[in-house]
Design a protein around this motif. Structure first.
Motif, PDB file in Angstrom:
ATOM      1  N   ALA A 156     -17.706-133.297  39.848  1.00 38.96           N
ATOM      2  CA  ALA A 156     -17.028-132.030  40.128  1.00 38.96           C
ATOM      3  C   ALA A 156     -17.824-130.932  39.424  1.00 38.96           C
ATOM      4  O   ALA A 156     -18.394-131.156  38.360  1.00 38.96           O
ATOM      5  N   ASP A 157     -17.874-129.734  40.022  1.00 36.41           N
ATOM      6  CA  ASP A 157     -18.613-128.666  39.339  1.00 36.41           C
ATOM      7  C   ASP A 157     -17.687-127.893  38.389  1.00 36.41           C
ATOM      8  O   ASP A 157     -16.480-128.119  38.356  1.00 36.41           O
ATOM      9  N   ASP A 158     -18.278-127.006  37.619  1.00 41.43           N
ATOM     10  CA  ASP A 158     -17.520-126.271  36.598  1.00 41.43           C
ATOM     11  C   ASP A 158     -16.335-125.543  37.201  1.00 41.43           C
ATOM     12  O   ASP A 158     -15.261-125.472  36.601  1.00 41.43           O
ATOM     13  N   GLU A 159     -16.533-124.963  38.386  1.00 46.63           N
ATOM     14  CA  GLU A 159     -15.475-124.169  39.008  1.00 46.63           C
ATOM     15  C   GLU A 159     -14.248-125.048  39.320  1.00 46.63           C
ATOM     16  O   GLU A 159     -13.104-124.627  39.125  1.00 46.63           O
ATOM     17  N   ILE A 160     -14.486-126.284  39.763  1.00 42.89           N
ATOM     18  CA  ILE A 160     -13.354-127.186  40.057  1.00 42.89           C
ATOM     19  C   ILE A 160     -12.598-127.525  38.772  1.00 42.89           C
ATOM     20  O   ILE A 160     -11.369-127.461  38.719  1.00 42.89           O
ATOM     21  N   TYR A 161     -13.344-127.845  37.706  1.00 44.95           N
ATOM     22  CA  TYR A 161     -12.667-128.150  36.435  1.00 44.95           C
ATOM     23  C   TYR A 161     -11.930-126.926  35.900  1.00 44.95           C
ATOM     24  O   TYR A 161     -10.843-127.037  35.336  1.00 44.95           O
ATOM     25  N   ARG A 162     -12.524-125.741  36.083  1.00 46.13           N
ATOM     26  CA  ARG A 162     -11.875-124.527  35.590  1.00 46.13           C
ATOM     27  C   ARG A 162     -10.547-124.308  36.304  1.00 46.13           C
ATOM     28  O   ARG A 162      -9.509-124.111  35.687  1.00 46.13           O
ATOM     29  N   GLN A 163     -10.613-124.423  37.657  1.00 41.81           N
ATOM     30  CA  GLN A 163      -9.418-124.190  38.460  1.00 41.81           C
ATOM     31  C   GLN A 163      -8.328-125.244  38.161  1.00 41.81           C
ATOM     32  O   GLN A 163      -7.162-124.909  37.956  1.00 41.81           O
ATOM     33  N   ALA A 164      -8.735-126.507  38.097  1.00 38.95           N
ATOM     34  CA  ALA A 164      -7.770-127.585  37.828  1.00 38.95           C
ATOM     35  C   ALA A 164      -7.173-127.414  36.423  1.00 38.95           C
ATOM     36  O   ALA A 164      -5.972-127.606  36.220  1.00 38.95           O
ATOM     37  N   GLY A 165      -8.017-127.047  35.474  1.00 40.23           N
ATOM     38  CA  GLY A 165      -7.557-126.850  34.101  1.00 40.23           C
ATOM     39  C   GLY A 165      -6.547-125.712  34.009  1.00 40.23           C
ATOM     40  O   GLY A 165      -5.525-125.823  33.322  1.00 40.23           O
ATOM     41  N   GLU A 166      -6.829-124.617  34.716  1.00 39.17           N
ATOM     42  CA  GLU A 166      -5.898-123.476  34.752  1.00 39.17           C
ATOM     43  C   GLU A 166      -4.542-123.918  35.301  1.00 39.17           C
ATOM     44  O   GLU A 166      -3.490-123.570  34.761  1.00 39.17           O
ATOM     45  N   ILE A 167      -4.583-124.674  36.397  1.00 34.13           N
ATOM     46  CA  ILE A 167      -3.332-125.136  37.025  1.00 34.13           C
ATOM     47  C   ILE A 167      -2.539-125.983  36.037  1.00 34.13           C
ATOM     48  O   ILE A 167      -1.339-125.789  35.839  1.00 34.13           O
ATOM     49  N   LEU A 168      -3.226-126.928  35.376  1.00 33.88           N
ATOM     50  CA  LEU A 168      -2.522-127.806  34.434  1.00 33.88           C
ATOM     51  C   LEU A 168      -1.926-127.012  33.274  1.00 33.88           C
ATOM     52  O   LEU A 168      -0.789-127.244  32.862  1.00 33.88           O
ATOM     53  N   LYS A 169      -2.703-126.054  32.763  1.00 32.69           N
ATOM     54  CA  LYS A 169      -2.206-125.252  31.635  1.00 32.69           C
ATOM     55  C   LYS A 169      -1.025-124.368  32.037  1.00 32.69           C
ATOM     56  O   LYS A 169      -0.217-123.984  31.211  1.00 32.69           O
ATOM     57  N   ASN A 170      -0.945-124.063  33.332  1.00 29.54           N
ATOM     58  CA  ASN A 170       0.154-123.220  33.823  1.00 29.54           C
ATOM     59  C   ASN A 170       1.260-124.028  34.497  1.00 29.54           C
ATOM     60  O   ASN A 170       1.896-123.569  35.435  1.00 29.54           O
ATOM     61  N   LYS A 171       1.439-125.246  34.035  1.00 25.59           N
ATOM     62  CA  LYS A 171       2.543-126.118  34.460  1.00 25.59           C
ATOM     63  C   LYS A 171       2.440-126.590  35.904  1.00 25.59           C
ATOM     64  O   LYS A 171       3.454-126.935  36.527  1.00 25.59           O
ATOM     65  N   GLY A 172       1.228-126.579  36.476  1.00 28.31           N
ATOM     66  CA  GLY A 172       1.072-127.022  37.868  1.00 28.31           C
ATOM     67  C   GLY A 172       0.686-128.491  37.969  1.00 28.31           C
ATOM     68  O   GLY A 172       0.553-129.192  36.960  1.00 28.31           O
ATOM     69  N   LEU A 173       0.496-128.955  39.200  1.00 29.51           N
ATOM     70  CA  LEU A 173       0.181-130.366  39.469  1.00 29.51           C
ATOM     71  C   LEU A 173      -1.193-130.523  40.123  1.00 29.51           C
ATOM     72  O   LEU A 173      -1.505-129.844  41.100  1.00 29.51           O
ATOM     73  N   VAL A 174      -1.995-131.443  39.584  1.00 31.53           N
ATOM     74  CA  VAL A 174      -3.322-131.738  40.139  1.00 31.53           C
ATOM     75  C   VAL A 174      -3.465-133.247  40.336  1.00 31.53           C
ATOM     76  O   VAL A 174      -3.265-134.018  39.391  1.00 31.53           O
ATOM     77  N   ALA A 175      -3.789-133.677  41.557  1.00 29.37           N
ATOM     78  CA  ALA A 175      -4.085-135.097  41.784  1.00 29.37           C
ATOM     79  C   ALA A 175      -5.574-135.325  41.569  1.00 29.37           C
ATOM     80  O   ALA A 175      -6.393-134.507  41.989  1.00 29.37           O
ATOM     81  N   PHE A 176      -5.914-136.428  40.913  1.00 32.19           N
ATOM     82  CA  PHE A 176      -7.315-136.686  40.556  1.00 32.19           C
ATOM     83  C   PHE A 176      -7.607-138.188  40.602  1.00 32.19           C
ATOM     84  O   PHE A 176      -6.698-139.006  40.410  1.00 32.19           O
ATOM     85  N   PRO A 177      -8.885-138.548  40.847  1.00 32.36           N
ATOM     86  CA  PRO A 177      -9.219-139.974  40.892  1.00 32.36           C
ATOM     87  C   PRO A 177      -9.297-140.576  39.492  1.00 32.36           C
ATOM     88  O   PRO A 177      -9.687-139.896  38.540  1.00 32.36           O
ATOM     89  N   THR A 178      -8.892-141.834  39.365  1.00 31.91           N
ATOM     90  CA  THR A 178      -9.187-142.598  38.150  1.00 31.91           C
ATOM     91  C   THR A 178      -9.829-143.908  38.621  1.00 31.91           C
ATOM     92  O   THR A 178      -9.910-144.156  39.817  1.00 31.91           O
TER      93      THR A 178
END
Ligand code: TXA
Ligand code: MG
Length: 352
Positions: A13-35
């Motif tokens: 994932a590029d920086d922009e994806i991590y930035r956006q996903a991180g913002e969502i998580l910090k703002n009480k949102g939901l992100v689905a991700f692979p493990t």
């Protein structure tokens, strides 16, 4: 809700994806991700408002606790007030990786994610995208499997998109989930280390590290009357496709004969029928009027693990009504495969 779907390749994932996903998580949102096991549906684990959204998006009963995902072993000490020798040995042997450890919880862990229990489930995944997301977002990520409650866990990007598009903020889509079954859960909060859910890390491996360990009651067969499994999630009907699955167990030639007999009968009755077989045996079921699903080689339990949930979902996509499945070898991760398959079949196993 509009869901942002970010496709990535080779876990990059590029920086922009991590930035956006991180913002969502910090703002009480939901992100689905692979493990490395299955896709997770993540939210800030220490924020009850955020984790409440997980239960709503999945339609999950609120007494079923969530696993907290970390990226640094030292975070065990923040999430648990009683990090014992056994937990440290397991973490040393199997983390990062497909093992969840249950310990007494610390005060920072809200009861809303532990189903009111005084323990907490903790896992340090090895998948690079999962690790990076936890690290960069700066939050502990509570994440159940990213399926609608009761459906098979998602192992391909298309499964997550099918279940979660429109229900969550973001999906990081990447077909790099390679184990295909949820993590092994080891409870070391009591006297005897106990496996609450079998997975890629086996009981034998855990015994190898701790000396002793046991399987929780009712893991492989149906839960006996009067016994409550320790992992609340194990008591729910799970992994269930709409089709009725019957597992035929016994010597290989007898199994094939019985499956052929039943599949013919069902398809003559006008049912949409499928057979779940191995690469070695799939050819035996041609020409029966049944769809044949190849789970992979009987000699490779890891391949069966990787394919199981995709096959269960394909049964629904093809609107199959009745399924006859071979039983698969239970060595290594095969035990976890049969645990999930037996549940999907509602414990309908016929011996021949
Ligand atoms: O591989 C995995 O573990 C995936 C990925 C996303 O990490 N996650 C996952 O989560 O399978 P979930 O929510 O689908 O399953 C968690 C299981 C449930 O059966 C739940 O009841 C059990 O863990 N569990 C969680 N906390 C527990 C606790 N404190 N005591 C006993 N069981 C617990
Ligand atoms: Mg699940």
């Amino acid at each position: 809700m509009r869901t942002v779907i970010s496709y990535i390749e080779h876990s990059k994932a590029d920086d922009e994806i991590y930035r956006q996903a991180g913002e969502i998580l910090k703002n009480k949102g939901l992100v689905a991700f692979p493990t490395e096991t299955v896709y997770g549906l993540g939210a800030d684990a220490l924020d009850s408002e955020a984790s409440a959204k997980i239960y709503a998006a999945k339609g999950r009963p609120s007494d079923n606790p969530l696993i907290v995902h970390i990226a640094d072993v030292n975070d065990l000490y923040r999430l648990s007030c009683d990090v014992n020798e056994q937990a440290l040995k397991l973490a040393e042997a199997f983390w990062p990786g497909p093992l969840t450890i249950i310990l007494k919880k610390s005060d920072i862990v809200p009861p809303s994610i532990t189903g009111g229990l005084d323990t907490v489930a903790i896992r340090m995944p090895s998948h690079p995208t999962a690790r990076e997301l936890i690290r960069r977002s700066g939050v502990f990520i509570a994440a159940p499997s990213a399926n609608i409650s009761g459906k098979p866990s998602p192992t391909r990007a298309k499964h997550v998109i099918h279940d979660m598009d429109g229900r969550i903020d973001m999906i990081i889509a990447d077909d790099t989930v390679d184990i295909g079954l949820e993590s092994t859960i080891a409870d070391v909060s009591g006297d005897v280390p106990t496996i609450l859910r079998p997975g890629f890390i086996t009981l034998e491996q855990i015994r190898g590290v701790l000396g002793n360990a046991m399987m929780d009651a009712g893991i492989m067969e149906s839960v006996p009357d009067g016994v409550t499994p320790k992992a609340p999630g194990m008591k729910y009907k799970h992994y269930a496709p709409n089709a009725k699955i019957t597992i035929i167990r016994g010597e290989q030639a007898a199994v094939a004969d019985e499956i052929i007999r039943r599949a013919k009968q069902s398809s003559e009755r006008g049912s949409r029928v499928a057979v779940m077989a191995s690469s070695e045996t799939a050819g035996l079921y041609a020409g029966l009027g049944a769809a044949v699903f190849d789970m992979g080689s009987r000699l490779d339990e890891a391949e069966e693990a990787r394919n199981l949930f995709a096959v269960l979902r394909a049964l629904d996509e093809q609107e199959i009504e009745e399924v006859y499945s071979e039983s698969f070898p239970t060595s290594g991760v095969g035990q976890a495969v049969m645990n999930r398959l037996t549940k999907a079949a509602g414990h309908m196993v016929v011996e021949v």
